[in-house]
Design a protein around this motif. Structure first.
Motif, PDB file in Angstrom:
ATOM      1  N   VAL A  97      -3.030 -33.632   1.064  1.00 33.34           N
ATOM      2  CA  VAL A  97      -3.992 -32.535   1.174  1.00 33.34           C
ATOM      3  C   VAL A  97      -4.261 -31.970  -0.223  1.00 33.34           C
ATOM      4  N   THR A  98      -5.525 -32.038  -0.635  1.00 34.94           N
ATOM      5  CA  THR A  98      -5.967 -31.493  -1.912  1.00 34.94           C
ATOM      6  C   THR A  98      -6.376 -30.036  -1.721  1.00 34.94           C
ATOM      7  N   PRO A  99      -6.620 -29.309  -2.821  1.00 37.31           N
ATOM      8  CA  PRO A  99      -7.122 -27.939  -2.659  1.00 37.31           C
ATOM      9  C   PRO A  99      -8.402 -27.889  -1.824  1.00 37.31           C
ATOM     10  N   TRP A 100      -9.284 -28.855  -2.040  1.00 32.67           N
ATOM     11  CA  TRP A 100     -10.528 -28.874  -1.274  1.00 32.67           C
ATOM     12  C   TRP A 100     -10.252 -29.065   0.213  1.00 32.67           C
ATOM     13  N   ALA A 101      -9.394 -29.998   0.558  1.00 33.32           N
ATOM     14  CA  ALA A 101      -9.081 -30.233   1.969  1.00 33.32           C
ATOM     15  C   ALA A 101      -8.424 -29.003   2.586  1.00 33.32           C
ATOM     16  N   ALA A 102      -7.552 -28.321   1.829  1.00 34.92           N
ATOM     17  CA  ALA A 102      -6.926 -27.099   2.336  1.00 34.92           C
ATOM     18  C   ALA A 102      -7.971 -26.013   2.553  1.00 34.92           C
ATOM     19  N   THR A 103      -8.970 -25.958   1.698  1.00 37.36           N
ATOM     20  CA  THR A 103     -10.044 -24.966   1.827  1.00 37.36           C
ATOM     21  C   THR A 103     -10.851 -25.214   3.088  1.00 37.36           C
ATOM     22  N   VAL A 104     -11.209 -26.451   3.321  1.00 31.50           N
ATOM     23  CA  VAL A 104     -12.059 -26.789   4.462  1.00 31.50           C
ATOM     24  C   VAL A 104     -11.354 -26.492   5.788  1.00 31.50           C
ATOM     25  N   LYS A 105     -10.029 -26.543   5.792  1.00 34.69           N
ATOM     26  CA  LYS A 105      -9.284 -26.240   7.015  1.00 34.69           C
ATOM     27  C   LYS A 105      -9.368 -24.758   7.372  1.00 34.69           C
ATOM     28  N   GLY A 106      -9.707 -23.915   6.411  1.00 37.53           N
ATOM     29  CA  GLY A 106      -9.766 -22.478   6.639  1.00 37.53           C
ATOM     30  C   GLY A 106     -11.163 -22.013   6.998  1.00 37.53           C
ATOM     31  N   GLU A 107     -11.323 -20.709   7.048  1.00 37.37           N
ATOM     32  CA  GLU A 107     -12.611 -20.097   7.382  1.00 37.37           C
ATOM     33  C   GLU A 107     -13.204 -19.362   6.190  1.00 37.37           C
ATOM     34  N   ASP A 108     -12.556 -19.417   5.025  1.00 36.13           N
ATOM     35  CA  ASP A 108     -12.943 -18.627   3.865  1.00 36.13           C
ATOM     36  C   ASP A 108     -14.038 -19.345   3.081  1.00 36.13           C
ATOM     37  N   LEU A 109     -15.295 -18.999   3.371  1.00 34.69           N
ATOM     38  CA  LEU A 109     -16.418 -19.665   2.708  1.00 34.69           C
ATOM     39  C   LEU A 109     -16.458 -19.333   1.216  1.00 34.69           C
ATOM     40  N   GLU A 110     -16.002 -18.140   0.841  1.00 35.32           N
ATOM     41  CA  GLU A 110     -15.949 -17.788  -0.585  1.00 35.32           C
ATOM     42  C   GLU A 110     -14.938 -18.673  -1.315  1.00 35.32           C
ATOM     43  N   MET A 111     -13.823 -18.950  -0.673  1.00 32.33           N
ATOM     44  CA  MET A 111     -12.821 -19.844  -1.276  1.00 32.33           C
ATOM     45  C   MET A 111     -13.415 -21.245  -1.401  1.00 32.33           C
ATOM     46  N   ALA A 112     -14.130 -21.679  -0.375  1.00 33.49           N
ATOM     47  CA  ALA A 112     -14.757 -23.004  -0.431  1.00 33.49           C
ATOM     48  C   ALA A 112     -15.725 -23.086  -1.601  1.00 33.49           C
ATOM     49  N   ALA A 113     -16.526 -22.049  -1.792  1.00 31.74           N
ATOM     50  CA  ALA A 113     -17.481 -22.044  -2.903  1.00 31.74           C
ATOM     51  C   ALA A 113     -16.743 -22.094  -4.244  1.00 31.74           C
ATOM     52  N   LEU A 114     -15.652 -21.347  -4.363  1.00 28.57           N
ATOM     53  CA  LEU A 114     -14.862 -21.327  -5.588  1.00 28.57           C
ATOM     54  C   LEU A 114     -14.294 -22.711  -5.896  1.00 28.57           C
ATOM     55  N   VAL A 115     -13.705 -23.347  -4.896  1.00 29.00           N
ATOM     56  CA  VAL A 115     -13.114 -24.670  -5.104  1.00 29.00           C
ATOM     57  C   VAL A 115     -14.204 -25.703  -5.368  1.00 29.00           C
ATOM     58  N   LEU A 116     -15.297 -25.633  -4.625  1.00 36.82           N
ATOM     59  CA  LEU A 116     -16.380 -26.597  -4.824  1.00 36.82           C
ATOM     60  C   LEU A 116     -17.013 -26.456  -6.205  1.00 36.82           C
ATOM     61  N   ASP A 117     -17.050 -25.234  -6.735  1.00 35.67           N
ATOM     62  CA  ASP A 117     -17.607 -25.041  -8.074  1.00 35.67           C
ATOM     63  C   ASP A 117     -16.731 -25.646  -9.163  1.00 35.67           C
ATOM     64  N   HIS A 118     -15.452 -25.834  -8.873  1.00 32.97           N
ATOM     65  CA  HIS A 118     -14.537 -26.377  -9.880  1.00 32.97           C
ATOM     66  C   HIS A 118     -14.231 -27.856  -9.689  1.00 32.97           C
ATOM     67  N   ASP A 119     -14.269 -28.326  -8.462  1.00 32.18           N
ATOM     68  CA  ASP A 119     -13.888 -29.709  -8.172  1.00 32.18           C
ATOM     69  C   ASP A 119     -14.831 -30.302  -7.151  1.00 32.18           C
ATOM     70  N   SER A 120     -15.187 -31.550  -7.364  1.00 36.98           N
ATOM     71  CA  SER A 120     -15.937 -32.249  -6.329  1.00 36.98           C
ATOM     72  C   SER A 120     -15.029 -32.402  -5.124  1.00 36.98           C
ATOM     73  N   PRO A 121     -15.614 -32.411  -3.930  1.00 39.61           N
ATOM     74  CA  PRO A 121     -14.764 -32.584  -2.740  1.00 39.61           C
ATOM     75  C   PRO A 121     -13.962 -33.871  -2.848  1.00 39.61           C
ATOM     76  N   GLN A 122     -12.674 -33.742  -2.705  1.00 43.11           N
ATOM     77  CA  GLN A 122     -11.781 -34.891  -2.778  1.00 43.11           C
ATOM     78  C   GLN A 122     -11.418 -35.318  -1.366  1.00 43.11           C
ATOM     79  N   PRO A 123     -11.593 -36.583  -1.049  1.00 41.50           N
ATOM     80  CA  PRO A 123     -11.104 -37.039   0.248  1.00 41.50           C
ATOM     81  C   PRO A 123      -9.579 -36.968   0.272  1.00 41.50           C
ATOM     82  N   LEU A 124      -9.030 -37.073   1.432  1.00 42.68           N
ATOM     83  CA  LEU A 124      -7.582 -37.085   1.536  1.00 42.68           C
ATOM     84  C   LEU A 124      -7.037 -38.338   0.870  1.00 42.68           C
ATOM     85  N   GLY A 125      -5.768 -38.328   0.565  1.00 44.47           N
ATOM     86  CA  GLY A 125      -5.125 -39.447  -0.110  1.00 44.47           C
ATOM     87  C   GLY A 125      -5.187 -40.749   0.663  1.00 44.47           C
TER      88      GLY A 125
END
Length: 166
Positions: A97-125
């Protein structure tokens, strides 16, 4: 003690002191993130904590994944601080589980925007694609729409950049 051995002893002591200080700062970072303490996170990083430190059990996770899991305003603050300190957003926990995958599991759209602005969505390992992951039942419809919108905007930005380069 000769001058050479005294100098060597002093440099060993300085190196050991630096390693101990960094280890203490990284332990302070762990405690701050576990407590959801953004100010403590900033202090620990300012004292040389490793922004990519990994800790925990079941799973052991990088600091960034831990901060994303905290969520809310304090989690977002800690995530910003970790990115500013150079945290690697591609590091995953022991389950992939990457930071992006952990973000998508939640409901925090602001967190998703923050992570997406720093990293491209990473698929799981395990090679799971972004689109397959978004179809998982635990991903909310709001998060699906948010990520799809971000992906579309990212693709459009890349297309415009390529147009200007040609």
């Amino acid at each position: 003690m000769t001058v050479h051995s005294q100098s060597h002893s002093q440099s060993l002591h300085a190196g050991l002191s630096g390693e101990l200080a960094a280890a203490a700062a990284t332990e302070a970072l762990r405690r701050a993130i576990d407590a959801g303490d953004a100010a403590g996170t900033a202090a620990a990083l300012g004292h040389g904590a490793d922004a990519d430190a990994v800790w925990g059990e079941n799973p052991s996770s990088p600091a960034l994944v831990q901060a994303v899991a905290i969520g809310g305003a304090s989690g977002r603050g800690m995530v910003r601080l970790l990115y500013q300190a150079g945290a690697d957003g591609t590091l995953a926990d022991e389950f992939g589980v990457t930071p992006w995958a952990a973000t998508v599991k939640g409901e925090d759209l602001e967190m998703a925007a923050l992570v997406l602005d720093h990293d491209s969505p990473q698929p799981l390992g395990d090679g799971t694609t972004v689109h397959t992951f978004l179809r998982e039942p635990f991903v909310s419809e709001a998060m699906r729409q948010h990520v799809h919108r971000w992906l579309l905007e990212d693709d459009q930005a890349k297309f415009k950049k390529e147009e200007h380069e040609v």
